[in-house]
Design an enzyme around this catalytic site. Structure first.
Site, PDB file in Angstrom:
ATOM      1  N   ARG A  10       7.999   2.620  13.041  1.00 35.21           N
ATOM      2  CA  ARG A  10       9.215   1.951  12.408  1.00 35.21           C
ATOM      3  C   ARG A  10      10.360   2.707  12.755  1.00 35.21           C
ATOM      4  O   ARG A  10      10.456   3.732  12.918  1.00 35.21           O
ATOM      5  CB  ARG A  10       8.967   1.352  10.983  1.00 35.21           C
ATOM      6  CG  ARG A  10       7.617   0.437  10.848  1.00 35.21           C
ATOM      7  CD  ARG A  10       7.529   0.194   9.357  1.00 35.21           C
ATOM      8  NE  ARG A  10       8.830  -0.156   8.877  1.00 35.21           N
ATOM      9  CZ  ARG A  10       8.918   0.041   7.608  1.00 35.21           C
ATOM     10  NH1 ARG A  10       8.133   0.497   6.529  1.00 35.21           N
ATOM     11  NH2 ARG A  10      10.142  -0.385   6.958  1.00 35.21           N
ATOM     12  N   LYS A  80      -0.735   3.124   2.607  1.00 34.56           N
ATOM     13  CA  LYS A  80      -0.707   1.942   1.552  1.00 34.56           C
ATOM     14  C   LYS A  80      -0.076   0.687   2.375  1.00 34.56           C
ATOM     15  O   LYS A  80      -0.704  -0.136   1.832  1.00 34.56           O
ATOM     16  CB  LYS A  80      -0.023   2.317   0.388  1.00 34.56           C
ATOM     17  CG  LYS A  80       1.697   2.262   0.639  1.00 34.56           C
ATOM     18  CD  LYS A  80       2.286   2.411  -0.755  1.00 34.56           C
ATOM     19  CE  LYS A  80       3.817   2.657  -0.477  1.00 34.56           C
ATOM     20  NZ  LYS A  80       4.659   2.780  -1.796  1.00 34.56           N
ATOM     21  N   ASP A  81       0.264   0.761   3.519  1.00 37.07           N
ATOM     22  CA  ASP A  81       0.759  -0.728   4.047  1.00 37.07           C
ATOM     23  C   ASP A  81      -0.219  -1.039   4.967  1.00 37.07           C
ATOM     24  O   ASP A  81      -0.013  -2.094   5.331  1.00 37.07           O
ATOM     25  CB  ASP A  81       2.183   0.064   4.854  1.00 37.07           C
ATOM     26  CG  ASP A  81       3.231   0.300   4.232  1.00 37.07           C
ATOM     27  OD1 ASP A  81       3.296   0.003   2.909  1.00 37.07           O
ATOM     28  OD2 ASP A  81       4.319   0.879   4.643  1.00 37.07           O
ATOM     29  N   THR A 124      12.503  -4.182  -8.662  1.00 43.21           N
ATOM     30  CA  THR A 124      11.172  -3.755  -8.046  1.00 43.21           C
ATOM     31  C   THR A 124      10.805  -4.992  -7.577  1.00 43.21           C
ATOM     32  O   THR A 124      10.688  -5.999  -8.362  1.00 43.21           O
ATOM     33  CB  THR A 124      10.330  -3.083  -8.794  1.00 43.21           C
ATOM     34  OG1 THR A 124       9.012  -2.902  -8.206  1.00 43.21           O
ATOM     35  CG2 THR A 124       9.956  -3.407 -10.221  1.00 43.21           C
ATOM     36  N   SER A 126       7.393  -4.983  -6.592  1.00 45.54           N
ATOM     37  CA  SER A 126       5.773  -4.790  -6.690  1.00 45.54           C
ATOM     38  C   SER A 126       5.376  -5.455  -7.956  1.00 45.54           C
ATOM     39  O   SER A 126       5.905  -5.115  -8.968  1.00 45.54           O
ATOM     40  CB  SER A 126       5.657  -3.157  -6.707  1.00 45.54           C
ATOM     41  OG  SER A 126       4.562  -2.767  -7.251  1.00 45.54           O
ATOM     42  N   LEU A 127       4.579  -6.271  -7.701  1.00 45.96           N
ATOM     43  CA  LEU A 127       3.842  -6.794  -8.994  1.00 45.96           C
ATOM     44  C   LEU A 127       3.209  -5.793  -9.736  1.00 45.96           C
ATOM     45  O   LEU A 127       3.100  -6.032 -11.074  1.00 45.96           O
ATOM     46  CB  LEU A 127       2.732  -7.988  -8.628  1.00 45.96           C
ATOM     47  CG  LEU A 127       3.303  -9.128  -7.830  1.00 45.96           C
ATOM     48  CD1 LEU A 127       2.329 -10.195  -7.589  1.00 45.96           C
ATOM     49  CD2 LEU A 127       4.535  -9.637  -8.652  1.00 45.96           C
ATOM     50  N   ARG A 128       2.395  -4.777  -9.301  1.00 43.49           N
ATOM     51  CA  ARG A 128       1.842  -3.581 -10.094  1.00 43.49           C
ATOM     52  C   ARG A 128       2.894  -2.839 -10.891  1.00 43.49           C
ATOM     53  O   ARG A 128       2.525  -2.602 -12.103  1.00 43.49           O
ATOM     54  CB  ARG A 128       1.381  -2.755  -8.899  1.00 43.49           C
ATOM     55  CG  ARG A 128       0.562  -1.485  -9.719  1.00 43.49           C
ATOM     56  CD  ARG A 128       0.301  -0.354  -8.651  1.00 43.49           C
ATOM     57  NE  ARG A 128       1.253  -0.150  -7.830  1.00 43.49           N
ATOM     58  CZ  ARG A 128       2.270   0.894  -8.040  1.00 43.49           C
ATOM     59  NH1 ARG A 128       2.032   1.456  -9.323  1.00 43.49           N
ATOM     60  NH2 ARG A 128       3.146   1.297  -7.357  1.00 43.49           N
ATOM     61  N   ARG A 129       4.006  -2.616 -10.382  1.00 42.17           N
ATOM     62  CA  ARG A 129       5.174  -1.759 -11.097  1.00 42.17           C
ATOM     63  C   ARG A 129       5.553  -2.727 -12.083  1.00 42.17           C
ATOM     64  O   ARG A 129       5.651  -2.213 -13.361  1.00 42.17           O
ATOM     65  CB  ARG A 129       6.331  -1.252 -10.254  1.00 42.17           C
ATOM     66  CG  ARG A 129       5.643  -0.156  -9.141  1.00 42.17           C
ATOM     67  CD  ARG A 129       6.612  -0.020  -8.071  1.00 42.17           C
ATOM     68  NE  ARG A 129       6.435   1.257  -7.446  1.00 42.17           N
ATOM     69  CZ  ARG A 129       6.902   1.712  -6.032  1.00 42.17           C
ATOM     70  NH1 ARG A 129       7.518   1.014  -5.482  1.00 42.17           N
ATOM     71  NH2 ARG A 129       6.370   2.865  -5.728  1.00 42.17           N
ATOM     72  N   ARG A 146      14.428  -5.266  -1.954  1.00 46.75           N
ATOM     73  CA  ARG A 146      14.004  -4.899  -0.615  1.00 46.75           C
ATOM     74  C   ARG A 146      15.108  -3.967   0.039  1.00 46.75           C
ATOM     75  O   ARG A 146      16.130  -3.645  -0.424  1.00 46.75           O
ATOM     76  CB  ARG A 146      13.744  -5.998   0.399  1.00 46.75           C
ATOM     77  CG  ARG A 146      12.700  -6.895  -0.007  1.00 46.75           C
ATOM     78  CD  ARG A 146      11.398  -6.291   0.290  1.00 46.75           C
ATOM     79  NE  ARG A 146      11.301  -5.767   1.528  1.00 46.75           N
ATOM     80  CZ  ARG A 146      10.679  -6.541   2.663  1.00 46.75           C
ATOM     81  NH1 ARG A 146      10.616  -7.902   2.643  1.00 46.75           N
ATOM     82  NH2 ARG A 146      10.637  -6.008   3.798  1.00 46.75           N
ATOM     83  N   GLY A 147      14.495  -3.501   1.317  1.00 50.61           N
ATOM     84  CA  GLY A 147      15.378  -2.489   1.929  1.00 50.61           C
ATOM     85  C   GLY A 147      14.743  -1.088   1.856  1.00 50.61           C
ATOM     86  O   GLY A 147      13.769  -0.829   1.139  1.00 50.61           O
ATOM     87  N   ASN A 148      15.328  -0.151   2.842  1.00 53.25           N
ATOM     88  CA  ASN A 148      14.874   1.257   2.948  1.00 53.25           C
ATOM     89  C   ASN A 148      15.173   1.994   1.543  1.00 53.25           C
ATOM     90  O   ASN A 148      16.110   1.655   0.822  1.00 53.25           O
ATOM     91  CB  ASN A 148      15.293   1.882   4.370  1.00 53.25           C
ATOM     92  CG  ASN A 148      16.876   1.868   4.470  1.00 53.25           C
ATOM     93  OD1 ASN A 148      17.675   2.057   3.395  1.00 53.25           O
ATOM     94  ND2 ASN A 148      17.414   1.830   5.483  1.00 53.25           N
ATOM     95  N   THR A 151      19.334   2.206   1.005  1.00 49.39           N
ATOM     96  CA  THR A 151      19.629   0.776   0.636  1.00 49.39           C
ATOM     97  C   THR A 151      19.378   0.640  -0.807  1.00 49.39           C
ATOM     98  O   THR A 151      20.357   0.163  -1.556  1.00 49.39           O
ATOM     99  CB  THR A 151      18.960  -0.318   1.608  1.00 49.39           C
ATOM    100  OG1 THR A 151      19.484  -0.055   2.965  1.00 49.39           O
ATOM    101  CG2 THR A 151      19.571  -1.595   1.115  1.00 49.39           C
ATOM    102  N   ARG A 152      18.012   0.912  -1.266  1.00 48.38           N
ATOM    103  CA  ARG A 152      17.734   0.763  -2.592  1.00 48.38           C
ATOM    104  C   ARG A 152      18.747   1.640  -3.429  1.00 48.38           C
ATOM    105  O   ARG A 152      18.922   1.357  -4.609  1.00 48.38           O
ATOM    106  CB  ARG A 152      16.524   1.009  -2.941  1.00 48.38           C
ATOM    107  CG  ARG A 152      15.309   0.033  -2.269  1.00 48.38           C
ATOM    108  CD  ARG A 152      13.955   0.109  -2.283  1.00 48.38           C
ATOM    109  NE  ARG A 152      13.180  -0.619  -1.333  1.00 48.38           N
ATOM    110  CZ  ARG A 152      12.004  -0.967  -1.410  1.00 48.38           C
ATOM    111  NH1 ARG A 152      11.338  -0.944  -2.967  1.00 48.38           N
ATOM    112  NH2 ARG A 152      11.195  -1.539  -0.749  1.00 48.38           N
ATOM    113  N   CYS A 235      -1.540  -6.540  -2.253  1.00 51.89           N
ATOM    114  CA  CYS A 235      -0.161  -6.058  -3.289  1.00 51.89           C
ATOM    115  C   CYS A 235      -0.006  -7.277  -3.998  1.00 51.89           C
ATOM    116  O   CYS A 235       0.958  -7.264  -4.958  1.00 51.89           O
ATOM    117  CB  CYS A 235       0.975  -5.523  -2.524  1.00 51.89           C
ATOM    118  SG  CYS A 235       1.462  -6.615  -1.174  1.00 51.89           S
TER     119      CYS A 235
END
Length: 293
Positions: A10, A80-81, A124, A126-129, A146-148, A151-152, A235
């Site tokens: 990527r 993890k992806d 976030t 992420s449902l886990r977080r 979202r974003g790199n 960006t975050r 996820c």
């Protein structure tokens, strides 16, 4: 003349930093390396939370197809992806030594998770977080992000959130000078394979990269993926799965359902860790009745 290897990745700064590690090892082993940037579905659909991709491998499938079309020879991913089921003909041939598996809590005002203001807004997707943070601090509010990484962090500075949570490994790989607090694994169990760089090749061509494989990290990755596959989760389910290989292998599984924590913490032998992990996951699945999810 050195053999030429085309490495697909990527185009984000983090992906390129990870790919640079793999490229350097290939060059040290005598290969002539070309890096080719490929845009994935996850990069294009940036307005969609990752859990809504439902295990499709938002950042992976495009690179796998490119491998199979022989446009690249190697693909580099955050492990993890990679979904449990890869495309036929593609395999993970090596993993690099694991970086930090921890999550990092970054508050705009430098607060820790314990002392950030009541009802703070956490960025976030992420449902886990979200589930882990809610268990620890039920007052917290959440908004998708979202974003790199850059960006975050910019969105945090701009005041869209009071804090965000990122993988510490990404911050380290990019060398970012961000003030953060490491969340302890005991309470905030990471997702399977966080902190691990995976290197894919076509099947029967693993020897291109097998020399760089880190054995203990490989065991950790295989144990975590065995549990993830046996439980049948991605996820879209709030679950942490973490293995640590130090002589013996310690496995921690944390699943949060209806605001309650379900947890396994077991040790197993290194030689039979994957099979033992599968049995633990089978028992956990039976106990929890995962068909109710």
């Amino acid at each position: 003349m050195p053999e030429r290897v085309v490495v697909g990745t990527r185009g984000s700064k983090l992906a390129l930093a990870q790919t640079a590690k793999v490229a350097e090892k290939l060059k040290e082993n005598g290969y002539d390396v070309e890096i080719k940037i490929i845009k994935s579905t996850g990069d294009i659909m940036k307005d969609k939370p990752l859990y809504e991709f439902k295990g499709s491998g938002a950042f992976v499938r495009t690179l796998e197809h490119t491998l199979l079309k022989r446009e690249i020879d190697v693909a580099v991913h955050s492990y993890k992806d990679i979904p449990s089921k890869m495309l036929e003909g593609v395999t993970v041939a090596a993993v690099l030594k694991r970086d930090s598996p921890n999550d990092a809590f970054i508050a705009r005002d430098g607060s820790t998770l314990d002392d950030i203001k009541p009802n703070a807004v956490i960025g976030t997707s992420s449902l886990r977080r979200r589930a882990q943070l809610s268990l620890y601090r039920p007052d917290l509010k959440f908004e998708n992000i979202r974003g790199n990484i850059d960006t975050r962090l910019r969105k945090l500075r701009d005041g869209l959130y009071d804090a965000i949570v990122l993988a510490e490994a990404g911050l380290i790989r990019l060398g970012l000078d961000a003030k953060y607090h490491r969340l302890p694994i005991e309470k905030f169990v990471p997702p399977a394979n966080q902190g691990i760089i995976a290197v894919q090749t076509r099947k029967e061509e693993e020897e291109i990269v097998s020399f760089m494989n880190h054995k203990d990290t490989w065991i950790e990755a295989e144990v975590e993926r065995a549990v993830m596959k046996e439980l049948g989760i991605g996820c879209a389910i709030p679950a942490g799965i973490y293995a640590e290989c130090k002589g013996r292998v310690r496995l921690i599984v944390q699943i949060i359902r209806d605001g309650k924590e379900l947890r396994v913490d077991e040790e197993m032998s290194k030689t039979n860790a994957v099979e033992e992990a599968k049995e633990i996951a089978k028992n956990l699945k039976s106990e929890l009745g995962f068909n109710t999810f």
